[in-house]
Design an enzyme around this catalytic site. Structure first.
Site, PDB file in Angstrom:
ATOM      1  NE  ARG A  78      -3.446   2.175   3.002  1.00 34.33           N
ATOM      2  CZ  ARG A  78      -4.660   2.557   2.610  1.00 34.33           C
ATOM      3  NH1 ARG A  78      -5.332   1.807   1.753  1.00 34.33           N
ATOM      4  NH2 ARG A  78      -5.205   3.670   3.052  1.00 34.33           N
ATOM      5  CB  ILE A 104      -5.306   5.992  -0.827  1.00 28.77           C
ATOM      6  CG1 ILE A 104      -5.283   4.460  -0.875  1.00 28.77           C
ATOM      7  CG2 ILE A 104      -4.606   6.494   0.419  1.00 28.77           C
ATOM      8  CD1 ILE A 104      -3.865   3.872  -0.937  1.00 28.77           C
ATOM      9  CB  SER A 105     -10.562   3.845   0.416  1.00 27.96           C
ATOM     10  OG  SER A 105     -11.337   4.504  -0.553  1.00 27.96           O
ATOM     11  CD  GLN A 106     -11.388   3.080   7.702  1.00 25.46           C
ATOM     12  OE1 GLN A 106     -12.398   3.624   7.231  1.00 25.46           O
ATOM     13  NE2 GLN A 106     -11.342   2.595   8.919  1.00 25.46           N
TER      14      GLN A 106
END
Length: 260
Positions: A78, A104-106
């Site tokens: 990530r 960027i999503s959780q």
């Protein structure tokens, strides 16, 4: 009487000094090489540990059970998908900025959307909102056929480069308005929408296969939305609301007033 030419003893002493210098140079060279490799090795170990903690405490602890999804979240680096200044925070329990007002999503949300989509090997999957490319990389761990649409040209280009350099060369990215999906490649087994919509875009539902699944945040694009699972059953949408979320809004065609 002084002689400019050293004797045997002088030659031996001189040779020793030369050997000391050569040895010192070799040591300095080896140290410099180690200095370059060590931080990279330390970073790999650091980020691997952070991924393990992320999966254990943020994802499994919240009920994600699909082993293939958990494995994908463990494997995808990530930190490579976020700007350098945020890499140390890449595995924390919150979204991060990636530029142009996007995030960027959780990690948990990425895992949840992926699990709910029930992606099987060989499934054809469409993502709307490429963003950083991270969600697409996770999807690519589950199936080779991943298509992603990003409306912002810079983000689409950057995500393509990161995906390619990280080994996710089977992901196809194009710049375009995600509202219209990717008609040339339809139909899809699953569609994941990673931006908030005030309604389910009809073109996306049309591009779902019979029995296909769409995961999309639906609701106010200014406040909160409901993460929603839409299944296509006999050509009709069967809707299940999952949980409250907050995504950046979808832009483009969806912003135009509806025709009466």
């Amino acid at each position: 009487m002084f002689s400019p030419f050293p004797g045997k003893i002088g030659i031996r002493m001189w040779s020793r000094e030369i050997l000391k210098v050569v040895f010192l140079i070799i040591c300095l060279w080896l140290w410099s090489e180690a200095a370059q490799v060590k931080p990279e090795a330390e970073d790999d170990a650091y980020f691997k540990k952070k991924r393990e903690q992320m999966v254990r405490y943020q994802i499994k602890a919240r009920g994600i059970k699909d082993e293939r999804v958990l494995k994908a979240m463990l494997e995808v680096p990530r930190h490579l998908f976020v700007p350098a200044e945020y890499q140390k925070e890449a595995y924390e329990d919150y979204p991060l900025p990636i530029g142009e007002g996007q995030t960027i999503s959780q990690p948990y949300i990425v895992a949840l959307m992926t699990e709910v989509a029930e992606i099987k090997p060989g499934d054809k999957v469409l993502e709307i909102g490429t963003g950083s490319g991270y969600q697409a990389a996770v999807l690519n761990r589950l199936t080779d056929e991943v298509y992603s649409v990003e409306i912002r040209e810079n983000l689409a280009c950057r995500a393509s480069q990161i995906l390619l350099s990280s080994g996710y060369d089977r992901v196809r990215v194009k710049q375009g308005d995600g509202y219209f999906g990717w008609e040339e490649e339809a139909p899809f087994d699953a569609i994941l929408v990673t931006c908030a919509a005030n309604h389910i875009p009809p073109p996306l539902f049309q591009q779902l296969k019979e029995g296909g699944r769409m995961v999309i945040p639906v609701g106010s694009t200014l406040l909160f939305q409901t993460l929603t699972l839409v299944k296509k059953v006999r050509g009709k949408p069967v809707i299940k609301q999952l949980l409250d979320v907050r995504f950046v809004p979808m832009v483009g065609e969806i912003e135009k007033p509806k025709r009466k």
